[in-house]
Motif scaffolding. Structure first.
Motif, PDB file in Angstrom:
ATOM      1  N   UNK A  21       0.813  -1.203   0.000  1.00 22.75           N
ATOM      2  CA  UNK A  21       0.000   0.000   0.000  1.00 22.75           C
ATOM      3  C   UNK A  21       0.853   1.262   0.000  1.00 22.75           C
ATOM      4  N   UNK A  22       2.067   1.187   0.508  1.00 26.22           N
ATOM      5  CA  UNK A  22       2.914   2.371   0.620  1.00 26.22           C
ATOM      6  C   UNK A  22       3.850   2.548  -0.562  1.00 26.22           C
ATOM      7  N   UNK A  23       4.038   1.548  -1.407  1.00 26.55           N
ATOM      8  CA  UNK A  23       4.984   1.632  -2.521  1.00 26.55           C
ATOM      9  C   UNK A  23       4.246   1.494  -3.844  1.00 26.55           C
ATOM     10  N   UNK A  24       4.221   2.581  -4.592  1.00 27.23           N
ATOM     11  CA  UNK A  24       3.626   2.529  -5.917  1.00 27.23           C
ATOM     12  C   UNK A  24       4.107   3.723  -6.727  1.00 27.23           C
ATOM     13  N   UNK A  25       4.075   3.584  -8.019  1.00 25.63           N
ATOM     14  CA  UNK A  25       4.458   4.653  -8.936  1.00 25.63           C
ATOM     15  C   UNK A  25       3.225   5.482  -9.277  1.00 25.63           C
ATOM     16  N   UNK A  26       3.434   6.762  -9.467  1.00 25.27           N
ATOM     17  CA  UNK A  26       2.345   7.643  -9.859  1.00 25.27           C
ATOM     18  C   UNK A  26       2.509   8.071 -11.307  1.00 25.27           C
ATOM     19  N   UNK A  27       1.400   8.257 -11.977  1.00 21.65           N
ATOM     20  CA  UNK A  27       1.381   8.791 -13.332  1.00 21.65           C
ATOM     21  C   UNK A  27       0.597  10.101 -13.287  1.00 21.65           C
ATOM     22  N   UNK A  28       0.814  10.935 -14.285  1.00 19.69           N
ATOM     23  CA  UNK A  28       0.069  12.189 -14.325  1.00 19.69           C
ATOM     24  C   UNK A  28      -0.273  12.558 -15.761  1.00 19.69           C
ATOM     25  N   UNK A  29      -1.302  13.357 -15.887  1.00 18.65           N
ATOM     26  CA  UNK A  29      -1.702  13.879 -17.185  1.00 18.65           C
ATOM     27  C   UNK A  29      -2.154  15.320 -16.966  1.00 18.65           C
ATOM     28  N   UNK A  30      -1.759  16.203 -17.883  1.00 17.94           N
ATOM     29  CA  UNK A  30      -2.163  17.605 -17.819  1.00 17.94           C
ATOM     30  C   UNK A  30      -3.123  17.871 -18.974  1.00 17.94           C
ATOM     31  N   UNK A  31      -4.267  18.435 -18.650  1.00 21.29           N
ATOM     32  CA  UNK A  31      -5.252  18.812 -19.659  1.00 21.29           C
ATOM     33  C   UNK A  31      -5.224  20.323 -19.772  1.00 21.29           C
ATOM     34  N   UNK A  32      -5.026  20.805 -20.995  1.00 27.91           N
ATOM     35  CA  UNK A  32      -4.951  22.245 -21.246  1.00 27.91           C
ATOM     36  C   UNK A  32      -6.327  22.775 -21.624  1.00 27.91           C
ATOM     37  N   UNK A  33      -6.689  23.909 -21.018  1.00 27.22           N
ATOM     38  CA  UNK A  33      -7.983  24.534 -21.279  1.00 27.22           C
ATOM     39  C   UNK A  33      -7.772  25.939 -21.826  1.00 27.22           C
ATOM     40  N   UNK A  34      -8.640  26.377 -22.707  1.00 22.59           N
ATOM     41  CA  UNK A  34      -8.622  27.750 -23.212  1.00 22.59           C
ATOM     42  C   UNK A  34      -9.363  28.628 -22.209  1.00 22.59           C
ATOM     43  N   UNK A  35      -8.705  29.677 -21.727  1.00 23.38           N
ATOM     44  CA  UNK A  35      -9.345  30.618 -20.830  1.00 23.38           C
ATOM     45  C   UNK A  35      -9.496  30.147 -19.397  1.00 23.38           C
ATOM     46  N   UNK A  36      -8.963  28.987 -19.068  1.00 24.68           N
ATOM     47  CA  UNK A  36      -9.016  28.451 -17.709  1.00 24.68           C
ATOM     48  C   UNK A  36      -7.650  27.862 -17.383  1.00 24.68           C
TER      49      UNK A  36
END
Length: 71
Positions: A21-36
């Motif tokens: 439970x304490x050992x894991x890899x994280x992934x990420x994604x960035x979503x780009x928004x117009x005007x936000x």
């Protein structure tokens, strides 16, 4: 009112090791928004789609900093 209450049999569920439970890899994604602000979502890399629904965090991308900048 009549009815039945059903309980979940937790004995049939597999138990995870506490160390797992304490050992894991994280992934990420960035979503780009117009005007936000752009939004970054972080989730466990090996999670199934179902597990991701309960194991993620999203915030504006500009609030995250690189670990290299954490001196």
């Amino acid at each position: 009112m009549t009815g039945h209450f059903h309980t979940v049999d937790t004995r049939s569920e597999s138990k995870r090791n506490a160390a797992d439970e304490r050992s894991f890899e994280l992934a990420s994604v960035v979503v780009e928004y117009d005007g936000q602000p752009d939004r970054c979502t972080i989730y466990p890399e090996e999670a199934t789609r179902f597990e991701r629904m309960a194991s993620w965090i999203t915030a504006d991308a500009d609030v995250f900093v690189s670990l290299d900048d954490m001196d």
